[in-house]
Design an enzyme around this catalytic site. Structure first.
Site, PDB file in Angstrom:
ATOM      1  N   GLU A  30       0.831  -1.208   0.000  1.00  0.00           N
ATOM      2  CA  GLU A  30       0.000   0.000   0.000  1.00  0.00           C
ATOM      3  C   GLU A  30       0.864   1.257   0.000  1.00  0.00           C
ATOM      4  O   GLU A  30       2.084   1.200   0.155  1.00  0.00           O
ATOM      5  CB  GLU A  30      -0.909   0.029   1.240  1.00  0.00           C
ATOM      6  CG  GLU A  30      -2.314  -0.525   1.008  1.00  0.00           C
ATOM      7  CD  GLU A  30      -3.187   0.444   0.231  1.00  0.00           C
ATOM      8  OE1 GLU A  30      -2.672   1.475  -0.262  1.00  0.00           O
ATOM      9  OE2 GLU A  30      -4.399   0.161   0.087  1.00  0.00           O
ATOM     10  N   ARG A 119      -7.594   1.564  13.275  1.00  0.00           N
ATOM     11  CA  ARG A 119      -6.180   1.785  12.996  1.00  0.00           C
ATOM     12  C   ARG A 119      -6.046   2.742  11.827  1.00  0.00           C
ATOM     13  O   ARG A 119      -6.955   2.879  10.988  1.00  0.00           O
ATOM     14  CB  ARG A 119      -5.460   0.473  12.671  1.00  0.00           C
ATOM     15  CG  ARG A 119      -5.856  -0.156  11.338  1.00  0.00           C
ATOM     16  CD  ARG A 119      -4.768  -1.093  10.827  1.00  0.00           C
ATOM     17  NE  ARG A 119      -5.155  -1.812   9.621  1.00  0.00           N
ATOM     18  CZ  ARG A 119      -5.037  -1.330   8.382  1.00  0.00           C
ATOM     19  NH1 ARG A 119      -4.569  -0.107   8.182  1.00  0.00           N
ATOM     20  NH2 ARG A 119      -5.406  -2.060   7.345  1.00  0.00           N
ATOM     21  N   ASN A 121      -5.216   4.153   8.300  1.00  0.00           N
ATOM     22  CA  ASN A 121      -5.181   3.571   6.955  1.00  0.00           C
ATOM     23  C   ASN A 121      -4.652   4.629   5.976  1.00  0.00           C
ATOM     24  O   ASN A 121      -3.603   5.196   6.211  1.00  0.00           O
ATOM     25  CB  ASN A 121      -6.562   3.048   6.551  1.00  0.00           C
ATOM     26  CG  ASN A 121      -6.506   2.045   5.416  1.00  0.00           C
ATOM     27  OD1 ASN A 121      -5.763   1.073   5.478  1.00  0.00           O
ATOM     28  ND2 ASN A 121      -7.294   2.260   4.375  1.00  0.00           N
ATOM     29  N   ASP A 139     -13.060  -4.253  13.051  1.00  0.00           N
ATOM     30  CA  ASP A 139     -14.107  -5.152  13.514  1.00  0.00           C
ATOM     31  C   ASP A 139     -14.797  -5.784  12.302  1.00  0.00           C
ATOM     32  O   ASP A 139     -15.079  -5.088  11.312  1.00  0.00           O
ATOM     33  CB  ASP A 139     -15.139  -4.374  14.348  1.00  0.00           C
ATOM     34  CG  ASP A 139     -16.179  -5.274  14.969  1.00  0.00           C
ATOM     35  OD1 ASP A 139     -17.095  -5.704  14.245  1.00  0.00           O
ATOM     36  OD2 ASP A 139     -16.076  -5.565  16.177  1.00  0.00           O
ATOM     37  N   ASN A 169     -10.147   5.490   2.078  1.00  0.00           N
ATOM     38  CA  ASN A 169      -9.183   5.395   0.986  1.00  0.00           C
ATOM     39  C   ASN A 169      -9.356   6.574   0.034  1.00  0.00           C
ATOM     40  O   ASN A 169     -10.182   7.462   0.257  1.00  0.00           O
ATOM     41  CB  ASN A 169      -9.349   4.073   0.229  1.00  0.00           C
ATOM     42  CG  ASN A 169      -8.520   2.951   0.830  1.00  0.00           C
ATOM     43  OD1 ASN A 169      -7.324   3.110   1.083  1.00  0.00           O
ATOM     44  ND2 ASN A 169      -9.146   1.805   1.071  1.00  0.00           N
ATOM     45  N   ASP A 218      -9.632   2.108  -4.153  1.00  0.00           N
ATOM     46  CA  ASP A 218      -8.600   2.073  -3.119  1.00  0.00           C
ATOM     47  C   ASP A 218      -7.789   3.359  -3.221  1.00  0.00           C
ATOM     48  O   ASP A 218      -8.365   4.439  -3.246  1.00  0.00           O
ATOM     49  CB  ASP A 218      -7.748   0.808  -3.281  1.00  0.00           C
ATOM     50  CG  ASP A 218      -7.071   0.388  -1.972  1.00  0.00           C
ATOM     51  OD1 ASP A 218      -6.576   1.260  -1.241  1.00  0.00           O
ATOM     52  OD2 ASP A 218      -7.033  -0.822  -1.681  1.00  0.00           O
TER      53      ASP A 218
END
EC number: 3.1.1.15
Length: 313
Positions: A30, A119, A121, A139, A169, A218
């Site tokens: 990524e 978290r 990203n 989750d 994203n 993305d």
């Protein structure tokens, strides 16, 4: 704004085919970024907690271990990196760590410490040197409780007034920095909102483009003409959207889970593309042996911009 169109209404032919540049076999490659100063490509393998670097002119590839998963990061004015590890922002300086395998980091600020499933990203520096990033909900229910943040040394951490997301994203900015693009990958829509970097205020989001399943949007980047390029996870391609939201350029990638792209090379006329082995079973990996690698392509007439740098002065 012109109403967005579904990609199926204006599907372009593949104009280029990407080839393998680095056989990195990342679980979740990524946030690929090009440093024009070093003429080096950087990217993260999130699940493996690795930071990768590739110098194409000399064919040198290496990586560092990190203390946590790296969701996104930024080049800094000083030459350091700003790292978005899972639960906080950190500085790191790989120039001082050429001879070690573990990259030392300096803690700056915790992020969403009260939300155990979130978290960091996707993230990108805006045109004024501030880092904008989103938090992802790990989750399994994927409730949209993630948030978008802006961080700067002058203002600290500020939350952007955008709707909650599950998988943030597509963060990138208009040429003048007054428009912000983003998405929740689960929605299949790339959004655009007016953006003021100094105040961290955003306008009402509007749909810019729709991505039809099984693909999902993305990582994204804006080229020199102000056009938005998007990596389509699950579809093996990156595309360019015209201003009305339809696809007018396309690059085919020989693996399905395409995650991010960066304009690179001395003339910023090459596109490097990160991919992932994540979510592919053994049979699919047998058919896609280069999955998780970094690919490269050139599209005639297309050039990018140097990556904006975080102001750490």
């Amino acid at each position: 704004m012109v109403a967005p169109m579904h990609e199926s209404m204006h599907e372009s032919r593949h104009e280029a085919i990407a080839t393998l540049a680095v056989d990195s076999r990342c679980r979740l490659g990524e946030c690929v970024l090009w440093c024009e100063r070093e003429q080096a490509l950087w990217w993260t393998d999130i699940h493996a907690a690795r930071l990768w670097r590739y110098r194409p002119q000399i064919g040198q590839v290496r990586h560092w271990r990190l203390p946590d998963r790296l969701g996104s990061f930024a080049l800094c004015e000083s030459g350091r990196l700003l790292l978005g590890l899972a639960k906080g922002l950190y500085f790191a300086d790989p120039r001082r760590a050429e001879d070690v395998e573990d990259l030392p980091v300096q803690a700056l600020v915790p992020v969403d410490a009260d939300q155990s499933t979130l978290r960091i990203n996707d993230g990108r520096v805006d045109r004024n040197g501030r880092f904008v990033f989103g938090t992802l909900n790990e989750d399994p229910r994927r409730l949209p409780i993630g948030r978008f943040h802006q961080y700067s040394l002058s203002h600290g951490l500020r939350v952007l007034d955008l709707p909650g997301v599950a998988i943030p994203n597509s963060l990138c900015f208009d040429l003048d920095g007054r428009g912000l693009y983003y998405c929740d990958s689960r929605s299949g829509r790339i959004m655009r909102a007016a953006y003021d970097s100094e105040t961290a205020r955003v306008g009402e989001p509007r749909v810019f483009a729709r991505v039809d399943a099984p693909a999902s949007p993305d990582g994204a980047a804006v080229d020199r003409d102000g056009q938005v390029w998007s990596a389509h996870w699950g579809a093996g391609r990156v595309v360019r959207y015209a201003r009305d939201g339809h696809i007018d350029r396309s690059v085919q990638v020989p693996t399905s889970n395409v995650s991010c792209l960066s304009f690179a090379g001395p003339a910023l006329d090459r596109i490097y593309i990160s991919t992932a082995r994540d979510e592919l079973d053994d049979a699919e990996l047998d058919l896609q042996p280069e999955a998780g690698g970094v690919f490269v392509a050139s599209v005639p007439g297309v050039r990018g911009l140097a990556e904006a740098r975080f102001d750490d002065r």
